[in-house]
Design an enzyme around this catalytic site. Structure first.
Site, PDB file in Angstrom:
ATOM      1  N   ARG A 239      63.618 -36.170 -61.996  1.00  0.00           N
ATOM      2  CA  ARG A 239      62.864 -35.512 -60.916  1.00  0.00           C
ATOM      3  C   ARG A 239      62.570 -36.461 -59.751  1.00  0.00           C
ATOM      4  NH1 ARG A 239      64.728 -32.479 -63.695  1.00  0.00           N
ATOM      5  NH2 ARG A 239      63.815 -30.792 -64.908  1.00  0.00           N
TER       6      ARG A 239
ATOM      7  N   SER B  46      56.660 -25.779 -62.600  1.00  0.00           N
ATOM      8  CA  SER B  46      56.202 -26.822 -63.527  1.00  0.00           C
ATOM      9  C   SER B  46      55.295 -27.805 -62.803  1.00  0.00           C
ATOM     10  CB  SER B  46      57.393 -27.567 -64.129  1.00  0.00           C
ATOM     11  OG  SER B  46      58.147 -26.703 -64.948  1.00  0.00           O
TER      12      SER B  46
ATOM     13  N   GLU C 223      54.485 -33.257 -61.102  1.00  0.00           N
ATOM     14  CA  GLU C 223      55.836 -32.918 -60.653  1.00  0.00           C
ATOM     15  C   GLU C 223      55.746 -32.168 -59.319  1.00  0.00           C
ATOM     16  OE1 GLU C 223      59.602 -30.173 -62.106  1.00  0.00           O
ATOM     17  OE2 GLU C 223      58.535 -31.366 -63.610  1.00  0.00           O
TER      18      GLU C 223
END
Length: 299
Positions: A172, A221, A291
């Site tokens: 990520r 998320s 995130e």
């Protein structure tokens, strides 16, 4: 404050004090000092070249993985619209995709072209630019598995092409410079049968529908999965399922999702995330990392 900034002329759309809440999934947050929707890459490049270098620039995709704080975003927010949403087949296994193209459009075009391996993009609510910057992924696949190269407009206005290896991909994360905007990307899959590709896309869509609160105001998320752990399990074990602060709530359906139940401010949402992080640290000793991107100024 917008009127004090002298801006270059543009061919696209440039709006002062533009509300961002309607453009992000949480439907909360303040305004952009300036919102720029360029007509094409040349328009964007010329604008950034002539823009005072001290002015910050942020790219905005579908706004799915984002908290815009209530005080808004200073500087210029760049949003890539329809001119950047095209997806075209280059060869038997390769697509060139505009930075504003959605994951659904990319995966559907790949299916029609008989290109497998891009099905996971069907499940990520974002655009190509966001996938490239954040190494977006789902269901065991990541952008770094399919990216050949990306065309970038740097904050200076310079246009460069960066190969996969130039982007420093980890989980990520990429090393794409701040203020840079991804205007297109080349993705490569493998030969596949369109019917089998559609079946895999259907499987992914059903799995998402079953496990995630897709019809809510959410940001996707919230926290990265720590090594060897699932973020949602840590949140659940810390007793946070259904936890609320103001109008923000931890989803009962999937505890790694935060919800705006109707009237949450971005401050509510961010405070809830920080309280979840605190409780998880107290319970498990593990520090969850955000995130979701959090941008702008507190009110």
């Amino acid at each position: 404050m917008s009127e004090t900034l002298a801006l270059p002329s543009v061919r696209g759309s440039l709006k002062a004090d533009a509300p961002l809440a309607p453009l992000v999934w949480f439907k909360a947050g303040g305004a952009a000092q300036w919102l720029f929707e360029p007509q094409d890459a040349d328009d964007l490049s010329a604008f950034l070249r002539d823009l005072d270098p001290s002015v910050s620039v942020m790219a905005l995709g579908l706004g799915s993985n984002l908290i815009v704080r209530d005080g808004g975003v200073p500087g210029v927010v760049v949003r890539l619209g329809k001119p950047f949403a095209k997806v075209e087949r280059l060869d038997a296994t390769t697509l060139t995709c505009g930075g504003g193209a959605s994951g659904i459009l990319v995966s559907s075009t790949a299916r029609d072209a008989g290109i497998a391996g891009l099905e996971f993009l069907r499940s990520i609510p974002g655009t190509v630019g966001g996938f490239v910057r954040m190494n977006g992924g789902a269901y065991g696949r990541e952008t770094c598995d399919i990216l050949v190269e990306a065309d970038i407009v740097l904050r200076s206005g310079e246009r460069v092409t960066l190969a996969n290896a130039d982007l420093g991909y980890t989980y990520r994360h990429s090393t794409l410079p701040e203020g840079a905007v991804v205007v297109s990307a080349t993705f490569r899959g493998r030969p596949g049968d369109p019917a089998a590709i559609q079946a895999e896309m259907d499987r992914i869509a059903a799995a998402r529908e079953e496990s995630q609160p897709l019809r809510s105001k959410t940001g996707g998320s919230t926290f990265k999965n720590p090594d060897g752990h699932k973020a949602w399990q840590l949140v659940d074990q810390a007793g946070c399922r259904g936890l609320q602060i103001g109008g923000a709530q931890v989803s009962e359906k999937h505890t790694n999702f935060l919800l705006n139940t109707g009237d949450a401010t971005s401050a509510d949402i961010e405070a809830l995330g920080e309280e979840v992080r605190r409780r998880v640290k107290d319970k498990s000793g593990i520090e969850l990392e955000w995130e979701i991107q959090r941008v702008g100024l507190a009110k």
